[in-house]
Motif scaffolding. Sequence first.
Motif, PDB file in Angstrom:
ATOM      1  N   ASN A  25     -14.039  -3.461  -1.650  1.00  0.00           N
ATOM      2  CA  ASN A  25     -14.707  -2.818  -2.796  1.00  0.00           C
ATOM      3  C   ASN A  25     -14.974  -3.812  -3.915  1.00  0.00           C
ATOM      4  O   ASN A  25     -14.208  -4.757  -4.103  1.00  0.00           O
ATOM      5  CB  ASN A  25     -13.819  -1.708  -3.370  1.00  0.00           C
TER       6      ASN A  25
ATOM      7  N   GLY B 289      -7.729   1.312   2.578  1.00  0.00           N
ATOM      8  CA  GLY B 289      -6.289   1.078   2.504  1.00  0.00           C
ATOM      9  C   GLY B 289      -5.489   2.332   2.206  1.00  0.00           C
ATOM     10  O   GLY B 289      -4.322   2.429   2.567  1.00  0.00           O
TER      11      GLY B 289
ATOM     12  N   CYS C  32      -7.328  -8.750  -3.255  1.00  0.00           N
ATOM     13  CA  CYS C  32      -8.057  -8.289  -4.434  1.00  0.00           C
ATOM     14  C   CYS C  32      -8.008  -9.368  -5.508  1.00  0.00           C
ATOM     15  O   CYS C  32      -6.929  -9.771  -5.954  1.00  0.00           O
ATOM     16  CB  CYS C  32      -7.472  -6.984  -4.967  1.00  0.00           C
TER      17      CYS C  32
ATOM     18  N   ARG D 281      -9.815  -6.804   4.120  1.00  0.00           N
ATOM     19  CA  ARG D 281     -10.828  -6.407   3.138  1.00  0.00           C
ATOM     20  C   ARG D 281     -10.793  -7.365   1.943  1.00  0.00           C
ATOM     21  O   ARG D 281      -9.724  -7.766   1.493  1.00  0.00           O
ATOM     22  CB  ARG D 281     -10.583  -4.970   2.675  1.00  0.00           C
TER      23      ARG D 281
ATOM     24  N   LYS E 187     -15.325  -3.691  -7.955  1.00  0.00           N
ATOM     25  CA  LYS E 187     -15.019  -2.779  -9.069  1.00  0.00           C
ATOM     26  C   LYS E 187     -15.480  -3.404 -10.382  1.00  0.00           C
ATOM     27  O   LYS E 187     -15.075  -4.523 -10.703  1.00  0.00           O
ATOM     28  CB  LYS E 187     -13.517  -2.500  -9.094  1.00  0.00           C
TER      29      LYS E 187
ATOM     30  N   THR F 292      -1.500   1.067  -3.140  1.00  0.00           N
ATOM     31  CA  THR F 292      -1.386   0.411  -4.431  1.00  0.00           C
ATOM     32  C   THR F 292      -1.901   1.335  -5.535  1.00  0.00           C
ATOM     33  O   THR F 292      -2.434   2.409  -5.269  1.00  0.00           O
ATOM     34  CB  THR F 292      -2.219  -0.878  -4.466  1.00  0.00           C
TER      35      THR F 292
ATOM     36  N   CYS G  19     -10.704   4.061  -0.816  1.00  0.00           N
ATOM     37  CA  CYS G  19     -10.544   2.790  -0.102  1.00  0.00           C
ATOM     38  C   CYS G  19      -9.942   2.995   1.292  1.00  0.00           C
ATOM     39  O   CYS G  19      -9.067   3.851   1.474  1.00  0.00           O
ATOM     40  CB  CYS G  19      -9.640   1.900  -0.933  1.00  0.00           C
TER      41      CYS G  19
ATOM     42  N   CYS H  47     -11.828  -7.740  -1.964  1.00  0.00           N
ATOM     43  CA  CYS H  47     -12.190  -6.906  -3.128  1.00  0.00           C
ATOM     44  C   CYS H  47     -12.242  -7.751  -4.405  1.00  0.00           C
ATOM     45  O   CYS H  47     -11.497  -8.730  -4.532  1.00  0.00           O
ATOM     46  CB  CYS H  47     -11.162  -5.803  -3.324  1.00  0.00           C
TER      47      CYS H  47
ATOM     48  N   CYS I  16      -5.644  -6.642   2.715  1.00  0.00           N
ATOM     49  CA  CYS I  16      -6.754  -6.882   1.800  1.00  0.00           C
ATOM     50  C   CYS I  16      -6.368  -7.943   0.773  1.00  0.00           C
ATOM     51  O   CYS I  16      -5.186  -8.210   0.548  1.00  0.00           O
ATOM     52  CB  CYS I  16      -7.186  -5.606   1.089  1.00  0.00           C
TER      53      CYS I  16
ATOM     54  N   CYS J 278      -4.427   0.692  -7.144  1.00  0.00           N
ATOM     55  CA  CYS J 278      -5.833   0.283  -7.271  1.00  0.00           C
ATOM     56  C   CYS J 278      -6.708   1.473  -7.673  1.00  0.00           C
ATOM     57  O   CYS J 278      -6.552   2.584  -7.148  1.00  0.00           O
ATOM     58  CB  CYS J 278      -6.296  -0.277  -5.934  1.00  0.00           C
TER      59      CYS J 278
ATOM     60  N   HIS K 292       0.857  -1.205   0.000  1.00  0.00           N
ATOM     61  CA  HIS K 292       0.000   0.000   0.000  1.00  0.00           C
ATOM     62  C   HIS K 292       0.886   1.246   0.000  1.00  0.00           C
ATOM     63  O   HIS K 292       1.959   1.222   0.579  1.00  0.00           O
ATOM     64  CB  HIS K 292      -0.896   0.022   1.241  1.00  0.00           C
TER      65      HIS K 292
ATOM     66  N   ASN L 252      -1.496  -5.373  -0.065  1.00  0.00           N
ATOM     67  CA  ASN L 252      -2.645  -6.050  -0.672  1.00  0.00           C
ATOM     68  C   ASN L 252      -2.139  -7.400  -1.196  1.00  0.00           C
ATOM     69  O   ASN L 252      -1.048  -7.468  -1.765  1.00  0.00           O
ATOM     70  CB  ASN L 252      -3.156  -5.179  -1.836  1.00  0.00           C
TER      71      ASN L 252
HETATM   72  S1  SF4 Z   1      -9.994  -1.923  -2.200  1.00  0.00           S
HETATM   73 FE1  SF4 Z   1      -8.688  -3.496  -1.518  1.00  0.00          FE
HETATM   74  S2  SF4 Z   1      -7.323  -3.751  -3.204  1.00  0.00           S
HETATM   75 FE2  SF4 Z   1      -8.201  -1.809  -3.447  1.00  0.00          FE
HETATM   76  S3  SF4 Z   1      -6.765  -0.414  -2.483  1.00  0.00           S
HETATM   77 FE3  SF4 Z   1      -8.368  -0.950  -1.067  1.00  0.00          FE
HETATM   78  S4  SF4 Z   1      -7.537  -2.537   0.095  1.00  0.00           S
HETATM   79 FE4  SF4 Z   1      -6.349  -2.401  -1.760  1.00  0.00          FE
END
Ligand code: SF4
Length: 273
Positions: free
Chosen positions: A247, A121, A190, A220, A249, A111, A119, A222, A188, A113, A109, A142
């Motif tokens: 999240n 994070g 993802c 988390r 996406k 990231t 987020c 995702c 997290c 993303c 982090h 992540n």
């Molecule tokens: S949603 Fe998840 S993958 Fe995206 S930045 Fe946040 S913690 Fe990281």
Amino acid sequence: MGDEVRCRVCGEAPGPVAEALGICLDCIRERPDEAMPHIERAHEVARRRHGLPARPPRTEGGVSCGLCSNRCIMGEGERGYCGLRWNEGGLRSLSDASEGLLYAYLDPHITNCCAAWFCPGATGAGYPRYAYRDGAERGYSNLAVFLYGCNFDCLFCQNPSHKELDPRRWVSADALAGLAAEGPKVSCICFFGGSPEPQLPFTINASEAALEVRRGRPLRICFEWNGCGDPFLVRRAAELSLVSGGNVKFDLKCFTPELSLALSGVPNRQAYR
Ligand code: SF4
Ligand code: SF4
């Protein structure tokens, strides 16, 4: 400058025409009946080199798969559109609830993303329930899970290696959950790829197992997907994101049905429902 690509339907070059497709935007939208054979051919050529079927199979009497909106019906010896499932004396699969085909790595982090601007994070939103810091989670990572296989065939996919379906990439749900839950600095998971839809049973099972082990500390969940998965599984996956502060996406691609066929090879109406 290379030669200008002309549209195979109108013969003009009214704007940029992708060489792989050979049809201009106007003809895809306004002359779909003439454009469609060229579109189908473009996808067939792109998929043949990976041993993937040109279109979702619809073989009468075959075995069905309902994991995504393609709803393949595979005759004996046929493969589903994603390539992960096939009929060999019954439905076979390279991924199920207990094993998935993936590559996982740690992404520190903050990231890159697309959800980072809101987020937990990156912002600390929901701290301390959903984040380890009341701000950017520096020092945490992540667990990025690249899933092989996809229910779409985007001609300009940024991760085309998802089509290399190598069983040596098998990882058990317990192993992935352990990696996520026991890594003290993983905040997290993802799931992306490819797209998670053809491996939803695996991602849900692994996520549930990881949350169970992590209990009480933020983790988390995702998803980054094209949005055409089985509605029941999509809802369960989204619930896991909701309770964990993660999240979901959507890569919505194209609104116009003909454009979706041109870009991704299959309809994407389900993503808009
Ligand atoms: S949603 Fe998840 S993958 Fe995206 S930045 Fe946040 S913690 Fe990281
Ligand atoms: S996951 Fe989708 S593309 Fe793959 S076999 Fe099942 S219905 Fe077909």
